[in-house]
Design an enzyme around this catalytic site. Structure first.
Site, PDB file in Angstrom:
ATOM      1  N   ASP A  13       0.853  -1.188   0.000  1.00  0.00           N
ATOM      2  CA  ASP A  13       0.000   0.000   0.000  1.00  0.00           C
ATOM      3  C   ASP A  13       0.889   1.238   0.000  1.00  0.00           C
ATOM      4  O   ASP A  13       1.770   1.368   0.845  1.00  0.00           O
ATOM      5  CB  ASP A  13      -0.906   0.006   1.232  1.00  0.00           C
ATOM      6  CG  ASP A  13      -1.774   1.259   1.300  1.00  0.00           C
ATOM      7  OD1 ASP A  13      -2.667   1.399   0.447  1.00  0.00           O
ATOM      8  OD2 ASP A  13      -1.549   2.098   2.202  1.00  0.00           O
ATOM      9  N   GLU A  97      -1.590  -1.430  -6.061  1.00  0.00           N
ATOM     10  CA  GLU A  97      -2.815  -0.831  -6.573  1.00  0.00           C
ATOM     11  C   GLU A  97      -2.538  -0.215  -7.945  1.00  0.00           C
ATOM     12  O   GLU A  97      -1.497   0.411  -8.168  1.00  0.00           O
ATOM     13  CB  GLU A  97      -3.315   0.244  -5.620  1.00  0.00           C
ATOM     14  CG  GLU A  97      -3.826  -0.295  -4.296  1.00  0.00           C
ATOM     15  CD  GLU A  97      -4.213   0.827  -3.353  1.00  0.00           C
ATOM     16  OE1 GLU A  97      -5.373   0.917  -2.984  1.00  0.00           O
ATOM     17  OE2 GLU A  97      -3.300   1.604  -2.991  1.00  0.00           O
ATOM     18  N   ASP A 193      -2.908   0.938   7.061  1.00  0.00           N
ATOM     19  CA  ASP A 193      -2.139   0.701   5.842  1.00  0.00           C
ATOM     20  C   ASP A 193      -1.786  -0.775   5.684  1.00  0.00           C
ATOM     21  O   ASP A 193      -1.736  -1.293   4.570  1.00  0.00           O
ATOM     22  CB  ASP A 193      -0.861   1.545   5.851  1.00  0.00           C
ATOM     23  CG  ASP A 193      -1.147   3.031   5.713  1.00  0.00           C
ATOM     24  OD1 ASP A 193      -2.274   3.371   5.303  1.00  0.00           O
ATOM     25  OD2 ASP A 193      -0.260   3.845   6.027  1.00  0.00           O
TER      26      ASP A 193
END
Length: 270
Positions: A13, A97, A193
């Protein structure tokens, strides 16, 4: 090229407070500019605004500003390269991501007829994203993956920060703050996170392995959404993309087999 640790997979992340957080609970971050350098840069920029264009003193000020900003860029590049090297050497698969960083950092000032909203807050967010070097880290990770055999998988970023990695409950109220996550359904609590990084790993087709201390319970198996893959860069050629997709599926399967041999629970990839 095979990775020396084929059974290792990790989710990452990227954030504005901590640059890189992994599903293993590791945090990678560092300041790229000191408070003294920030104050000096501000003084130089104020000095530059008062100087006459084309003057020798203005050129000297520009050189001083460039020296400071170059030092900051070098530190950021060194951090991204070192972090990517560490993570790629330890993992055969890395899930990130799929962020559209250029769109995320677009200006919100608008026009005279249609002025933007929350322009100052958006400008601050843009600076934070660019300062952490999200894209630079992704590129460094892809480049290192070419030599280590690490596959970089890009997954849909939707709701990864609001979803509980243990029970799968989705509720934005579970994200109490930037760092605190407590599931509104099952009460599971951990760093926000880290929870997001585990969801990213699950979205890439893996159940988060129980490592002790990172969560209150093992994550349940869930059918993973479709993930896009990138190893060294995106391929715009449809034919080569099909070949790259087959290679990605094969490597993800190899990682899954490695995790199963270690006794970890792994989702089946469709």
């Amino acid at each position: 090229m095979g990775h020396p640790l084929p059974g290792r997979a990790i989710g990452i992340d990227r954030g504005v407070k901590v640059a890189v957080t992994t599903s293993d609970g590791e945090f990678y971050d560092r300041p790229f500019v000191t408070p003294g350098e920030t104050a000096r840069l501000r003084r130089l920029q104020q000095k530059l605004a008062r100087q006459r264009k084309g003057s020798n003193r203005r050129r000297e000020t520009v050189v001083a500003i460039r020296a400071l900003t170059t030092r900051t860029r070098n530190r950021r590049a060194d951090f991204c390269a070192w972090t990517a090297n560490t993570i790629a050497n330890r993992n055969a698969l890395v899930a990130l991501e799929d962020l559209r960083i250029r769109s995320m950092t677009a200006r919100a000032s608008g026009t005279g007829e249609e002025p933007g909203r929350n322009v100052r807050q958006k400008a601050g967010l843009n600076r934070s994203i660019l300062d952490k070097g999200w894209k630079l880290f992704e590129l460094a990770l892809r480049n290192k993956g070419r030599t280590t055999g690490t596959l970089v998988v890009l997954v849909n970023p939707a709701y990864t920060s609001q979803k509980c990695n243990v029970c799968g409950h989705l509720d934005r109220k579970s994200r109490k703050s930037q760092a605190d996550f407590r599931c509104a359904a099952c009460g599971h609590a951990e760093h926000a996170d880290v929870n997001a990084a585990k969801n990213i790993l699950s979205a890439a087709g893996h159940a988060v392995p129980g490592r002790g201390g990172l969560g209150a319970a093992r994550s349940v198996k869930r059918q993973p959404p479709v993930a896009s893959t990138a190893c060294g860069g995106r391929d715009r050629n449809p034919r080569s993309s099909k070949r790259g997709g087959s290679q990605a599926v094969a490597l993800v399967g190899s990682v899954s087999n490695g995790l199963q041999s270690q006794g970890d629970a792994v989702d089946a990839i469709p």
